[in-house]
Scaffold this motif. Structure first.
Motif, mmCIF file in Angstrom:
data_model
loop_
_atom_site.group_PDB
_atom_site.id
_atom_site.type_symbol
_atom_site.label_atom_id
_atom_site.label_comp_id
_atom_site.label_asym_id
_atom_site.label_seq_id
_atom_site.Cartn_x
_atom_site.Cartn_y
_atom_site.Cartn_z
ATOM 1 N N ALA A 218 33.641 51.512 44.286
ATOM 2 C CA ALA A 218 33.001 51.582 42.968
ATOM 3 C C ALA A 218 33.964 51.114 41.882
ATOM 4 O O ALA A 218 33.589 50.340 40.998
ATOM 5 C CB ALA A 218 32.544 53.011 42.678
ATOM 6 N N SER A 219 35.229 51.541 41.967
ATOM 7 C CA SER A 219 36.137 51.177 40.886
ATOM 8 C C SER A 219 36.530 49.700 40.984
ATOM 9 O O SER A 219 36.810 49.057 39.975
ATOM 10 C CB SER A 219 37.332 52.133 40.855
ATOM 11 N N ILE A 220 36.529 49.155 42.201
ATOM 12 C CA ILE A 220 36.801 47.721 42.359
ATOM 13 C C ILE A 220 35.698 46.902 41.684
ATOM 14 O O ILE A 220 35.958 45.931 40.969
ATOM 15 C CB ILE A 220 36.905 47.352 43.852
ATOM 16 N N ILE A 221 34.462 47.317 41.933
ATOM 17 C CA ILE A 221 33.339 46.558 41.359
ATOM 18 C C ILE A 221 33.257 46.784 39.840
ATOM 19 O O ILE A 221 32.866 45.898 39.083
ATOM 20 C CB ILE A 221 32.010 46.959 42.041
ATOM 21 N N ALA A 222 33.692 47.983 39.401
ATOM 22 C CA ALA A 222 33.591 48.298 37.974
ATOM 23 C C ALA A 222 34.643 47.580 37.139
ATOM 24 O O ALA A 222 34.440 47.334 35.946
ATOM 25 C CB ALA A 222 33.712 49.811 37.765
ATOM 26 N N ALA A 223 35.782 47.222 37.781
ATOM 27 C CA ALA A 223 36.893 46.661 37.012
ATOM 28 C C ALA A 223 36.494 45.472 36.133
ATOM 29 O O ALA A 223 36.766 45.478 34.930
ATOM 30 C CB ALA A 223 38.035 46.294 37.952
ATOM 31 N N PRO A 224 35.845 44.437 36.686
ATOM 32 C CA PRO A 224 35.484 43.320 35.815
ATOM 33 C C PRO A 224 34.468 43.708 34.742
ATOM 34 O O PRO A 224 34.473 43.132 33.652
ATOM 35 C CB PRO A 224 34.896 42.280 36.776
#
Lengths: 292, 278
Positions: free
Chosen positions: B114-120
């Motif tokens: 989730a945080s990987i996808i949220a970063a951008p």
């Protein structure tokens, strides 16, 4: 005529008891190319390593026999086994850069093996090495013998390893994804080379690959592996004419073909995978019973 | 004629050649791309094919301006981005996304999916309603919502690549660079990922540069193809034309070298033409 390599009911387990090879049986006749095809984790490299006696220490063979030209590898003392494997087999590895010692020139790397394992004289080994470099169409053997591995291209390095593999006249070569790291045009040259040398020297090859295209071109027999189990075994021509197992058909349908772009690249159906899982589970259940 | 998203003229890229670097001092520059002219039409997938060392990844990196060209120009969406400094590129970055070859190394091991996808999303000021946006991104690539809290090592190769796609598409970019995104995957997984990308590109009207060494995959996915060799364009044309009627010998060699999964007894024979060139 006895088989060059005869594997019967070979099973291997990890320390946690998980089976990684599931009663694998296959034979390679003299002078024949047998492809072992499967996806990652299918155990195809594991079989090659078992034959060469270089399994990782965590993998234990728990049953089955391996006969190399009629000699039972399981019954030999370790030293005798190593000598036999060293004299009769050779490996063409996937990645020539890690298979070669980066700090030594090609020449001594190629001759050392002949001198140390086969007890040849340095002169004989040198002559043989040059002859093989010629056979793999290396035009300037002097330069190559004096080179370090990093000074050669990927295709050249793979040629060197093919020459080294055939140099000792092995009866069986294990080729572990030998063209996977190469560009397609170089792959075609290398496959041609392996096929020509194999025919000329009458060497049997256990050809490990994930690529059904390569299987179709290089092999006469094929074993399809899934989760350490041979799910289908056939003459290569018969396999491509009429694949019997649902998994083989699914693999073929998933493989892209530029000649038929929209009939290929089909994702593997969930039902096929479920069927495979059930097949594996049933095989394991049947296998555990006699062992308690 | 579709308006191009990218307009590339006389593009050259030179990079330091570390193999010729003196012990002390700078490495000399080697020209990797030796003059490129092409357009990438909007809303379609363009294949970039070539063997290793042909410069296809360098070309991709120049398009998304991870590299600065040494000559020529890159026009993106009507704007010259050839020498834009990073500060001015930043607002454009949301439209210049990448999917990488190896999701194992391009996904942060210490962050949840989730945080990987949220970063951008956060970086581009879309931090509101993050949870819903991440959920949408996961759903788009066919991953269950329960994956949001997992880490990269808990996923299979195919699932990881889905995360890579979800991250690249989270911002609904205009352009996506897909660099060898299936070369590390098994054929069955490869088919899933490619059909997913094909569908998403069509649904979202994406412009995609699809870098690959596999012409079979390119034929399926791409409307036009650029064939590269040693930093130059060998041939660029519509996909069907390229396969049905390749103009260059090199293209014919590339196509002829693909081992199709079918029996062809003569494939390994050395052709008479190669023995005695006319």
């Amino acid at each position: 005529m006895s088989a060059c390599l005869d594997i019967a009911n070979l099973s291997a387990v990890l320390p946690n008891g998980q089976r990684v090879l599931r009663s694998v049986s296959l034979a390679v006749q003299p002078g024949e190319v047998r492809a072992l095809v499967g996806e990652s984790g299918a155990g195809k490299t594991m079989i090659g390593k078992a034959v060469l006696g270089v399994l990782p220490s965590s993998v234990r063979l728990v049953e089955g026999d391996m006969l190399l030209e009629g000699e039972d590898l399981g019954r030999l003392q370790p030293k005798a086994r190593r000598t036999l494997i060293g004299a009769r087999t050779a490996l063409i590895p996937q990645d020539p850069l890690t298979a070669l010692n980066p700090s030594r020139r090609i020449g001594p790397q190629m001759t050392d093996r002949l001198v140390r394992i086969l007890g040849w004289s340095g002169e004989k080994a040198d002559r043989r090495t040059r002859q093989l470099l010629d056979e793999v169409q290396i035009r300037d053997p002097e330069r190559v013998l004096k080179s370090y591995p990093h000074e050669l291209s990927g295709g050249m390095r793979q040629r060197v390893l093919i020459a080294a593999a055939f140099a000792a006249e092995p009866r069986l070569i294990v080729a572990d994804e030998p063209t996977t790291a190469l560009d397609v045009t170089v792959q075609k040259q290398i496959l041609r080379l392996i096929a020509a040398l194999q025919r000329e020297h009458g060497t049997a090859i256990l050809f490990v690959t994930h690529d059904l295209g390569v299987v179709a071109k290089i092999s006469q027999k094929v074993s399809v592996l899934y989760a350490g189990k041979v799910v289908e075994e056939a003459d290569t021509a018969a396999l491509f004419a009429a694949p019997q197992h649902a998994y083989t058909r699914a693999l073929m349908a998933a493989t892209p073909r530029y000649t038929d772009p929209f009939a290929s690249l089909k994702p593997v159906d969930g039902a096929v995978l479920a069927g495979l899982a059930a097949e594996i589970a049933a095989a394991d259940l049947a296998w555990r019973r006699p062992h308690g | 004629m579709v308006e191009p998203l990218f307009s590339v003229r006389g593009l050259k890229v030179a990079l330091p050649d570390m193999t010729r670097k003196p012990l002390i001092g700078r490495a000399p520059l080697a020209e990797i791309l030796k003059g490129f002219d092409f357009d990438l039409p909007k809303g379609s997938v363009t294949g970039i094919v070539g063997e290793s060392g042909s410069g296809k990844s360098t070309l991709g990196r120049a398009l998304v301006r991870l590299l600065e060209p040494s000559a020529g120009s890159i026009g993106f969406d009507g704007r010259d981005i050839t020498h834009l400094p990073e500060a001015e590129l930043r607002p454009l970055r949301r439209n210049l996304q990448m999917i990488f070859q190896d999701p194992m190394s391009s996904l942060n091991p210490r962050r949840t999916i989730a945080s990987i996808i949220a970063a951008p999303l956060k970086q581009n000021g879309l931090g509101d309603n993050l949870k819903a946006r991440v959920a949408e991104a996961l759903q788009r690539v066919g991953l269950p919502q329960s994956f949001a809290g997992r880490y990269r090592h808990e996923l299979s190769g195919g699932q990881r690549q889905r995360v890579g796609i979800a991250r690249a598409l989270a911002l609904s970019p205009k352009f996506v660079l897909a660099d060898e995104i299936v070369s590390g995957l098994d054929v069955s997984t490869q088919a899933q990922i490619l059909t997913l990308l094909e569908k998403l590109a069509a649904d979202m009207g994406l412009t995609v540069a699809f870098i690959s060494h596999d012409l079979s995959v390119i034929r399926r996915l791409c409307r036009q193809v650029i064939v590269m060799r040693e930093g130059m364009i060998v041939e660029a044309s519509a996909t069907d034309a390229l396969f049905d009627n390749p103009r260059q010998a090199y293209t014919r060699d590339l196509i002829g070298a693909i081992p199709l999964p079918e029996i062809d007894a003569g494939w390994l024979d050395i052709p008479a033409a190669a023995k005695a060139p006319t």
